[in-house]
Motif scaffolding. Structure first.
Motif, PDB file in Angstrom:
ATOM      1  N   GLY A   7      41.027  44.363  51.312  1.00 20.35           N
ATOM      2  CA  GLY A   7      40.130  45.022  52.255  1.00 20.35           C
ATOM      3  C   GLY A   7      38.912  44.185  52.555  1.00 20.35           C
ATOM      4  N   THR A   9      34.823  44.875  53.960  1.00 18.28           N
ATOM      5  CA  THR A   9      33.819  45.912  54.239  1.00 18.28           C
ATOM      6  C   THR A   9      33.037  45.571  55.505  1.00 18.28           C
ATOM      7  OG1 THR A   9      33.566  46.177  51.859  1.00 18.28           O
ATOM      8  CG2 THR A   9      31.856  47.144  53.222  1.00 18.28           C
ATOM      9  N   ASN A  20      34.935  34.436  54.984  1.00 23.66           N
ATOM     10  CA  ASN A  20      35.869  35.578  54.987  1.00 23.66           C
ATOM     11  C   ASN A  20      37.248  35.116  55.441  1.00 23.66           C
ATOM     12  OD1 ASN A  20      33.273  37.413  56.505  1.00 23.66           O
ATOM     13  ND2 ASN A  20      33.951  37.741  54.413  1.00 23.66           N
ATOM     14  N   MET A  40      42.912  46.888  54.722  1.00 21.84           N
ATOM     15  CA  MET A  40      42.060  48.004  55.151  1.00 21.84           C
ATOM     16  C   MET A  40      40.665  47.545  55.552  1.00 21.84           C
ATOM     17  SD  MET A  40      40.991  50.236  51.943  1.00 21.84           S
ATOM     18  CE  MET A  40      40.795  49.001  50.739  1.00 21.84           C
ATOM     19  N   HIS A  45      33.045  52.039  51.921  1.00 22.26           N
ATOM     20  CA  HIS A  45      32.252  51.123  51.103  1.00 22.26           C
ATOM     21  C   HIS A  45      30.954  50.729  51.803  1.00 22.26           C
ATOM     22  CE1 HIS A  45      34.698  50.097  47.595  1.00 22.26           C
ATOM     23  NE2 HIS A  45      35.760  50.266  48.375  1.00 22.26           N
ATOM     24  N   TYR A 130      30.913  52.009  43.283  1.00 22.73           N
ATOM     25  CA  TYR A 130      31.679  51.165  44.218  1.00 22.73           C
ATOM     26  C   TYR A 130      32.971  50.620  43.582  1.00 22.73           C
ATOM     27  CZ  TYR A 130      31.926  47.200  47.594  1.00 22.73           C
ATOM     28  OH  TYR A 130      32.286  46.293  48.548  1.00 22.73           O
ATOM     29  N   MET A 134      36.892  51.158  44.854  1.00 27.71           N
ATOM     30  CA  MET A 134      37.776  50.010  45.075  1.00 27.71           C
ATOM     31  C   MET A 134      39.027  50.147  44.191  1.00 27.71           C
ATOM     32  SD  MET A 134      36.609  46.156  45.520  1.00 27.71           S
ATOM     33  CE  MET A 134      37.706  44.800  45.151  1.00 27.71           C
ATOM     34  N   ASP A 137      41.189  52.456  46.000  1.00 32.36           N
ATOM     35  CA  ASP A 137      41.799  51.751  47.149  1.00 32.36           C
ATOM     36  C   ASP A 137      43.053  51.010  46.713  1.00 32.36           C
ATOM     37  OD1 ASP A 137      39.515  52.388  48.588  1.00 32.36           O
ATOM     38  OD2 ASP A 137      38.598  50.412  48.373  1.00 32.36           O
ATOM     39  N   VAL A 148      41.742  38.240  46.973  1.00 36.67           N
ATOM     40  CA  VAL A 148      40.295  38.383  47.206  1.00 36.67           C
ATOM     41  C   VAL A 148      39.603  37.057  46.912  1.00 36.67           C
ATOM     42  CG1 VAL A 148      39.925  40.853  46.735  1.00 36.67           C
ATOM     43  CG2 VAL A 148      40.107  39.264  44.823  1.00 36.67           C
ATOM     44  N   GLY A 149      38.347  36.970  47.294  1.00 38.22           N
ATOM     45  CA  GLY A 149      37.518  35.841  46.887  1.00 38.22           C
ATOM     46  C   GLY A 149      37.038  36.090  45.459  1.00 38.22           C
ATOM     47  N   ASP A 151      34.186  36.520  44.214  1.00 42.88           N
ATOM     48  CA  ASP A 151      33.157  37.553  44.028  1.00 42.88           C
ATOM     49  C   ASP A 151      33.748  38.935  43.777  1.00 42.88           C
ATOM     50  OD1 ASP A 151      34.172  37.569  46.622  1.00 42.88           O
ATOM     51  OD2 ASP A 151      32.324  38.330  47.508  1.00 42.88           O
ATOM     52  N   GLN A 152      35.011  39.108  44.144  1.00 42.85           N
ATOM     53  CA  GLN A 152      35.636  40.426  43.960  1.00 42.85           C
ATOM     54  C   GLN A 152      36.541  40.475  42.727  1.00 42.85           C
ATOM     55  OE1 GLN A 152      34.993  43.136  45.812  1.00 42.85           O
ATOM     56  NE2 GLN A 152      33.553  41.959  47.028  1.00 42.85           N
ATOM     57  N   VAL A 185      39.647  28.128  47.799  1.00 44.25           N
ATOM     58  CA  VAL A 185      38.851  29.009  48.668  1.00 44.25           C
ATOM     59  C   VAL A 185      38.244  30.181  47.892  1.00 44.25           C
ATOM     60  CG1 VAL A 185      39.991  28.482  50.844  1.00 44.25           C
ATOM     61  CG2 VAL A 185      40.979  30.217  49.345  1.00 44.25           C
ATOM     62  N   VAL A 188      33.773  29.997  49.124  1.00 40.43           N
ATOM     63  CA  VAL A 188      33.433  29.073  50.201  1.00 40.43           C
ATOM     64  C   VAL A 188      31.914  29.057  50.287  1.00 40.43           C
ATOM     65  CG1 VAL A 188      33.650  28.574  52.668  1.00 40.43           C
ATOM     66  CG2 VAL A 188      35.566  29.610  51.426  1.00 40.43           C
ATOM     67  N   LYS A 196      27.154  31.032  47.914  1.00 37.07           N
ATOM     68  CA  LYS A 196      28.341  31.554  48.591  1.00 37.07           C
ATOM     69  C   LYS A 196      28.003  31.857  50.050  1.00 37.07           C
ATOM     70  CE  LYS A 196      29.474  35.920  48.522  1.00 37.07           C
ATOM     71  NZ  LYS A 196      29.930  37.278  48.309  1.00 37.07           N
ATOM     72  N   MET A 197      28.896  31.536  50.951  1.00 36.46           N
ATOM     73  CA  MET A 197      28.651  31.878  52.353  1.00 36.46           C
ATOM     74  C   MET A 197      28.580  33.401  52.485  1.00 36.46           C
ATOM     75  SD  MET A 197      30.695  30.837  55.835  1.00 36.46           S
ATOM     76  CE  MET A 197      30.207  29.134  55.800  1.00 36.46           C
TER      77      MET A 197
HETATM   78  P1  TYM Z   1      33.795  41.765  51.455  1.00 34.68           P
HETATM   79  O1  TYM Z   1      33.825  42.532  52.707  1.00 34.68           O
HETATM   80  O2  TYM Z   1      32.452  41.389  50.896  1.00 34.68           O
HETATM   81  O3  TYM Z   1      34.603  40.414  51.652  1.00 34.68           O
HETATM   82  C1  TYM Z   1      35.931  40.421  52.162  1.00 34.68           C
HETATM   83  C2  TYM Z   1      36.756  39.360  51.481  1.00 34.68           C
HETATM   84  O4  TYM Z   1      36.228  38.058  51.774  1.00 34.68           O
HETATM   85  C3  TYM Z   1      35.980  37.371  50.577  1.00 34.68           C
HETATM   86  N1  TYM Z   1      34.813  36.497  50.779  1.00 34.68           N
HETATM   87  C4  TYM Z   1      34.775  35.218  50.443  1.00 34.68           C
HETATM   88  N2  TYM Z   1      35.707  34.422  49.883  1.00 34.68           N
HETATM   89  C5  TYM Z   1      35.360  33.141  49.658  1.00 34.68           C
HETATM   90  N3  TYM Z   1      34.152  32.624  49.974  1.00 34.68           N
HETATM   91  C6  TYM Z   1      33.202  33.389  50.568  1.00 34.68           C
HETATM   92  N4  TYM Z   1      32.026  32.859  50.893  1.00 34.68           N
HETATM   93  C7  TYM Z   1      33.484  34.748  50.811  1.00 34.68           C
HETATM   94  N5  TYM Z   1      32.788  35.794  51.348  1.00 34.68           N
HETATM   95  C8  TYM Z   1      33.622  36.851  51.312  1.00 34.68           C
HETATM   96  C9  TYM Z   1      35.726  38.461  49.540  1.00 34.68           C
HETATM   97  O5  TYM Z   1      35.934  38.018  48.230  1.00 34.68           O
HETATM   98  C10 TYM Z   1      36.735  39.505  49.950  1.00 34.68           C
HETATM   99  O6  TYM Z   1      38.016  39.199  49.432  1.00 34.68           O
HETATM  100  N6  TYM Z   1      34.769  45.360  48.165  1.00 34.68           N
HETATM  101  C11 TYM Z   1      35.381  44.407  49.059  1.00 34.68           C
HETATM  102  C12 TYM Z   1      36.298  45.048  50.054  1.00 34.68           C
HETATM  103  C13 TYM Z   1      37.319  45.933  49.458  1.00 34.68           C
HETATM  104  C14 TYM Z   1      38.510  45.526  48.812  1.00 34.68           C
HETATM  105  C15 TYM Z   1      39.140  46.727  48.404  1.00 34.68           C
HETATM  106  C16 TYM Z   1      39.087  44.286  48.562  1.00 34.68           C
HETATM  107  C17 TYM Z   1      37.258  47.283  49.421  1.00 34.68           C
HETATM  108  N7  TYM Z   1      38.373  47.781  48.785  1.00 34.68           N
HETATM  109  C18 TYM Z   1      40.355  46.687  47.720  1.00 34.68           C
HETATM  110  C19 TYM Z   1      40.298  44.261  47.881  1.00 34.68           C
HETATM  111  C20 TYM Z   1      40.917  45.455  47.455  1.00 34.68           C
HETATM  112  C21 TYM Z   1      34.289  43.662  49.811  1.00 34.68           C
HETATM  113  O7  TYM Z   1      33.214  44.167  50.012  1.00 34.68           O
HETATM  114  O8  TYM Z   1      34.663  42.475  50.336  1.00 34.68           O
END
Ligand code: TYM
Length: 456
Positions: A7, A9, A20, A40, A45, A130, A134, A137, A148-149, A151-152, A185, A188, A196-197
């Protein structure tokens, strides 16, 4: 086929940057070739940070369009909006009860917030819980992996922990998900080359903004601070322009530029211009699709509707298991997933709202061709003129005594927004309407009415 869920957000302004894209959307498109994907837009969120009606609406709409434009072909992808599937909130509320406070207190998002500007007592509970939303989800769909990245990553680990606890306390309903984080990745970095970007840090290169904005972002990208003149030998490591070129540049040309840069034979501006051109080229098709989608809200709605229908089926099944496992379902339960819900359902007739009814599209069509398909004793194949288009619609009424002459050159009412159904190696794109007659259905004549007109 293995299943994945992920997902994004619609926080910030709902726009997407190349972080992203590389960290998430590009993975989705690659993985969709071999996986069943549930993707999604996590609008619930976003409420943790956006508490402004117009802004949330705009951000969510923007993200939907951007993500769809980048995904392109939705083969194997179910694209949906979190708030269209109320089971997410219900499961979160149940998972609350198997989650220790300490687990959430260790979550980065919460700790980061405290480390910044906010007193613990002022942190909203939505932000605190939060990771549980998740977890809901993810667990609802029992995916094999969660791309995911970095951070997740912790959120996926918390999800595994919560799922394990639930399975142990009640019964093994949930699959423990694996995060999928390709190293190159995982994070990034932003145009500052340090962090982080992230939109909130203002260090992004966006994908869909105006060209001047993207150009400015590229021109402001961190390179080699020690290099003063274009003929000074420059460094590649930590130079963000070259980091991005690894993903967006052509191999040969990028290698050439790297060599020239370290030898002091090419200026920063030239390398940046090349990156800008490559970004524009990479995202030109998506930018075009975005414009098309923006002009076709019905198409977007249809994608989300299909997504919601598919996800409801999967999520309802899991919630049924959760309700059974926890003991919420008992002999007096009125609401049960998989059964009808409204009081009149008990008598066998569902009550639906006017809004639900208005989603059924019924239009006047003229049968311009009627044939008996080979190898079928039941079906009649109709070609129906709806004024602006022709549709193939099958009807299974031959055994009831109907012949092609009952249809040919006549006008009837048709349901025209049904999901197509495969019949005799063709898609049936609608349904003819009939009322019950004494011994067989009677078709609703629409003689004299304008072709394509909708029932209101
Ligand atoms: P969100 O919206 O902050 O970021 C979406 C996805 O992009 C990745 N991402 C990055 N990856 C590498 N380098 C970067 N600079 C960078 N910036 C963002 C994030 O790691 C993410 O994979 N909570 C989540 C959304 C979510 C979700 C879920 C994800 C809600 N429910 C269930 C997976 C499964 C979020 O806020 O991601």
């Amino acid at each position: 086929m293995k299943r994945l869920l992920s997902g994004i957000t619609p926080s910030g302004d709902g726009s997407l940057h190349i972080g992203n894209y590389l960290g998430a959307v590009k993975q989705f498109t690659e993985l969709a070739k071999t996986h069943e994907c549930f993707l999604m837009v996590a609008d619930l969120h976003a409420l943790t940070t956006i508490q402004d009606k117009a802004l949330l609406q705009k951000n969510t709409e923007t993200l939907i369009l951007y993500e769809l434009a980048l995904l392109g072909d939705l083969k194997n992808i179910t694209f949906f909006r979190q708030s269209d599937v109320p089971m997410h909130a219900e499961l979160q509320s149940i998972l609350n009860n198997v989650t220790p406070l300490g687990l959430l207190k260790r979550a980065h998002a919460y700790k980061d917030k405290l480390a910044r500007d906010v007193m613990e007592d002022d942190v909203n509970v939505g932000l605190f819980s939060y990771p549980m939303l998740m977890a809901a989800d993810i667990l609802l769909y029992k995916p094999d992996l969660v791309p995911v990245g970095k951070d997740q990553k912790q959120h996926v680990e918390i999800t595994r922990d919560i799922a394990g606890r639930f399975n142990k306390i009640f019964s093994p309903v949930f699959k423990l998900p694996e995060p999928y984080i390709p190293e190159e990745v995982a994070v990034v970095l932003g145009t500052d080359g340090k962090r982080k970007m992230s939109k909130s840090l203002g260090n992004i290169i966006s994908i869909f903004d105006d060209e001047e904005i993207i150009k400015k972002q590229v021109m402001g990208t961190y390179t080699d601070p020690q290099r003063i003149h274009a003929n000074d030998p420059g460094h590649i490591e930590g130079n963000m322009v070259f980091t991005y070129l690894e993903f967006f540049g052509e191999r040969g040309k990028t290698d050439e530029l790297k060599k020239a840069y370290t030898e002091g034979k090419v200026s920063d501006i030239e390398v940046k211009n090349y990156l800008y051109d490559r970004l524009m080229k990479t995202f030109a098709p998506a930018r075009k699709v975005y414009e098309e989608l923006k002009r076709n809200p019905e198409k977007v709605k249809k994608i989300l509707q299909d997504g919601a229908e598919k996800t409801h089926t999967v999520a309802s099944q899991t919630m049924k298991e959760v309700r059974d496992a926890t003991g919420i379902t008992n002999q007096y339960s009125f609401f049960q997933y998989g059964l009808s819900h409204s009081p009149s359902d008990v008598q066998g007739l569902a009550l639906i709202s006017i809004d639900e009814f208005s989603r059924v599209e019924m239009r006047v069509g003229k049968v311009v061709e009627a044939t008996y398909p080979e190898k079928s004793e039941k079906l009649i194949r109709l070609v129906v003129d709806l004024g602006d288009e022709k549709r193939v619609i099958f009807t299974g009424v031959r055994t009831l005594g109907y012949t092609i002459d009952d249809f040919l050159d006549k006008q009837f009412f048709f349901v025209t927004n049904l999901a197509p159904r495969k019949m005799m190696n063709e898609e049936s794109q609608g349904m003819i309407l009939a009322v019950d007659g004494a011994d067989k259905p009677l078709f609703l004549s629409a003689e004299g009415m304008p072709l394509g007109a909708k029932i209101r």
